[in-house]
Design an enzyme around this catalytic site. Structure first.
Site, short mmCIF file in Angstrom:
data_model
loop_
_atom_site.label_atom_id
_atom_site.label_comp_id
_atom_site.label_asym_id
_atom_site.label_seq_id
_atom_site.Cartn_x
_atom_site.Cartn_y
_atom_site.Cartn_z
N VAL A 104 65.97 0.84 55.32
CA VAL A 104 65.20 1.20 56.52
C VAL A 104 63.74 0.79 56.37
CG1 VAL A 104 64.34 3.16 57.87
CG2 VAL A 104 66.76 3.05 57.22
N GLU A 105 63.17 1.00 55.19
CA GLU A 105 61.74 0.76 54.99
C GLU A 105 61.39 -0.73 54.92
OE1 GLU A 105 59.13 2.55 55.09
OE2 GLU A 105 59.81 4.61 54.88
N SER A 106 62.14 -1.49 54.14
CA SER A 106 61.72 -2.88 53.87
C SER A 106 62.83 -3.91 53.94
CB SER A 106 61.09 -2.95 52.47
OG SER A 106 62.09 -2.76 51.49
#
Length: 198
Positions: A104-106
């Site tokens: 989700v983040e990167s």
């Protein structure tokens, strides 16, 4: 020349956060088996006994094919999964949840930098270097980024008494919203979670 009032308050808040963080990390191991059934927190997680090696191999075997969608290089996948598994277990976190958070983040890009300045796989804000590490720490280096990210998430999970939704919201800086935690938890359930856990 004295610091502006706002900056002094910010530095005090960060020092206070660092003190709470160091205490909270000790509390992670005390949260109870129910919240952390997937893990064996603290330094026991670092021991490489036969059972631990078997669990790590099972995790790697299950996750390698899933991670191939994001990382084509088999050697890079193996290195990342090995480091991630170790850091997650040392922090008392389910390794598969950390994978979901990174997606989700990167999307597994170590060089990623957000518009807010968050860096690396787990999108760590640079002020955490002052709180937890050394000036020489490179947040784009996966091993350092994983150490920071797992430590920070473990702190928030301890602070929220094992509530993953609230801990993830704090991690994202969006405690009053559930969109981010729901996205991470849905990704965890849909792609990364192992049943039964390793």
């Amino acid at each position: 020349m004295p610091l502006p009032v706002r900056r002094r308050h910010s530095q005090r808040r960060r020092r206070s956060l660092a003190k709470r963080l160091s205490g909270a990390l000790c509390a992670v191991a005390l949260l109870g088996a129910a919240a952390f059934a997937e893990v064996q927190p603290t330094f026991d997680a670092a021991r490489s006994d036969a059972r631990q090696q078997k669990a790590q191999r099972r995790f790697h075997d299950a996750m390698d094919a899933r991670l191939a969608r994001f990382m084509g290089d088999a050697a890079a996948r193996k290195t990342l999964l090995t480091r991630l598994y170790r850091e997650a277990r040392l922090a008392g976190l389910p390794p598969s949840l950390v994978l979901a958070l990174i997606e989700v983040e990167s999307a597994f890009r170590p060089e990623a930098v957000s518009s807010a300045g968050a860096v690396g796989l787990m999108q760590i804000m640079p002020f955490w270097i002052e709180e937890l590490g050394l000036a020489a720490d490179d947040l784009k280096a996966p091993e350092r980024n994983l150490r920071y990210g797992c430590t920070i998430l473990a702190y928030y999970l301890a602070r929220e008494n094992g509530d993953f939704t609230r801990a993830l919201a704090r991690y994202n800086g969006s405690l009053s919203h559930t969109r981010y935690p729901e996205r991470v938890l849905d990704t965890w359930q849909g792609r990364w979670r192992l049943t039964p856990p390793p």
